[in-house]
Design an enzyme around this catalytic site. Sequence first.
Site, PDB file in Angstrom:
ATOM      1  N   ASP A 149      -1.998  -4.594   5.664  1.00  0.00           N
ATOM      2  CA  ASP A 149      -1.346  -3.281   5.687  1.00  0.00           C
ATOM      3  C   ASP A 149      -2.182  -2.337   6.538  1.00  0.00           C
ATOM      4  OD1 ASP A 149       0.301  -1.136   5.178  1.00  0.00           O
ATOM      5  OD2 ASP A 149      -0.295  -0.879   3.098  1.00  0.00           O
ATOM      6  N   HIS A 150      -1.511  -1.486   7.288  1.00  0.00           N
ATOM      7  CA  HIS A 150      -2.226  -0.428   8.007  1.00  0.00           C
ATOM      8  C   HIS A 150      -2.703   0.635   7.016  1.00  0.00           C
ATOM      9  CE1 HIS A 150       0.340  -1.599  11.684  1.00  0.00           C
ATOM     10  NE2 HIS A 150      -0.900  -1.992  11.904  1.00  0.00           N
TER      11      HIS A 150
ATOM     12  N   TRP B 105       2.299   2.288   4.549  1.00  0.00           N
ATOM     13  CA  TRP B 105       3.516   1.655   4.022  1.00  0.00           C
ATOM     14  C   TRP B 105       4.000   0.548   4.955  1.00  0.00           C
ATOM     15  CZ3 TRP B 105       7.238   5.796   1.498  1.00  0.00           C
ATOM     16  CH2 TRP B 105       6.512   6.550   0.562  1.00  0.00           C
ATOM     17  N   HIS B 106       3.055  -0.280   5.442  1.00  0.00           N
ATOM     18  CA  HIS B 106       3.380  -1.344   6.392  1.00  0.00           C
ATOM     19  C   HIS B 106       2.930  -2.719   5.908  1.00  0.00           C
ATOM     20  CE1 HIS B 106       3.195   1.785   9.936  1.00  0.00           C
ATOM     21  NE2 HIS B 106       4.300   1.907   9.208  1.00  0.00           N
ATOM     22  N   PRO B 107       3.217  -3.131   4.679  1.00  0.00           N
ATOM     23  CA  PRO B 107       2.759  -4.451   4.235  1.00  0.00           C
ATOM     24  C   PRO B 107       3.462  -5.577   4.996  1.00  0.00           C
ATOM     25  CG  PRO B 107       4.261  -3.512   2.620  1.00  0.00           C
ATOM     26  CD  PRO B 107       3.990  -2.431   3.620  1.00  0.00           C
TER      27      PRO B 107
END
Length: 542
Positions: free
Chosen positions: A299-300, A473-475
């Site tokens: 994730d970012h 919110w980039h999983p």
Amino acid sequence: MSVSYDYIIVGGGSAACVAAWRLTKDTKATVLLLERGPARPDFLTAKLLSMPAGWMKGISGSPVVEMYQPIPQKHLNGRAPAVGQANILGGGTSVNAMVYTRGQAADYDHWGQFLGAGSGWAYKDVLPHFKAMENNQHLHDEWHGNNGPLYVSGTARQCQITKDYVKSVEALGIPHNADFNGATQRGVGTMQYTTFQKRRYDGIEAFLKPALETGRLTIRTGCTVSKLMIQNGICKGVDFVKGSEDFSAFADAEVLLAAGSYNSPKILMLSGIGQAKHLREMGITVKHDLSGVGQNLQDHHEVPVVAATNGHYGYYGEDKGLRAIWNGLQYLLTKTGPVTSTGVEAAAYIDPDGGPRPTIKMYCVPSVYLDGDIKNVKPQDGVTLTACLLRPKSRGTVKLRSTSPFDKPIIDNNYLAEADDLRMQIAGLRYAREILKENPIASRITHEILPGENVTSDAELAEHCRRTVKTNWHPVGTCRMGPDGDVAAVLDNHLRVRGVKNLRVIDASAMPFIPSGNTNAPTMMLADVAMTMMIDDVGEVL
């Protein structure tokens, strides 16, 4: 009760929308799409989400976004920053900040090298898919498409602090970049968005509406898939729950899993596909032992530097009181003003170590923007620079909490587990401070709020990182692709689940490595590639 279709798509987000569009456009197949959330939010939330500036108010406290609370993070002193995921038809396209960023060519060349020569995942292979979906309203060149269903536009508005930020980064020797999705990502400039005529353009508009017009797509919302039906190593369909009733749906061709990086592995595990030891501990019959299911979570994440300004150069207070009413009327009547901005207009892709390939995306937020555990900072005019790590090395996990399809999985994001991730976040903080020292933005700053001018050592900055690091919110990555012989790979390079026929995973969980940018555009690209590969695999148009 049971029904039968050619294809069943589990999930209704970015990847699912693209898959439904391609299947109904390029084949004669019948398609069932099952989405857990509702078809649309309530009227007010829908209006807010359609406006570029309204997305954050639209998702705040709304059921259209479901928060996933990870376990206490070992490397964050027990903090557990929650990660939001869409819970509505359209998925991330319906609730995100609309940023359209593809990542770097080197990202996909890395995928191609990892997956093997001719795998179809090098940049030269995926660029045509980006272009085919895109209808860019401002750029017409070799990097962009102008005839696709997905509208992409440039920044509709720039406030003063955005303009100052761009000039200040340029003063540090970073070139201006008018197109982060073009020849190179490095540079500073404004971003692109999935907007059209200054409103959100989501996956429903772009992909599902034309798919529905064919009469071969059926969409069912409010449906929670409980498990995949696996018989003798073949996926035959899905069992799902709607309300208090149980249903089954059969797929004559394939089941396409697109439930996201948390729920796609959960559904596989509930169906007996995953690490055998974990499945047995949960009392689930093992249908296929795949150790990589739920592993490789990426994730970012980002850390802020916040400063106060000596005037109103950004968006503080524009969403409150009479100003909010005026801005809303201005937008409704003329499609101008602050509401046309998503609130984050510019970014810089840089490498604090001085290398040519960016490792940090430095967002410029034209306000005092705080998230998580930060308290005792008064609302005021200011600017927040957030250093987002583009390719974190730390890896987390997703595991089952129970055998109930309604229970969220156990998530361990494992942020900052790798020493280099922490080192790069600290380097990003120091670079943000350098930007704030450059004119013209320096002339606007009164003082640094966070981490505070007296916080200077690596140890102190590391503590600031642990206290403030937040997700983008980039999983991705929890059902990753891998080459033949890779025992940790859940999928082959055509996104087929290893050891199970007629089952693919086509969402961000399939990514082996996180792309260097917002993940919505890459997820749509991945689904489009998956559909091309699947249609080629079938060898005929249904």
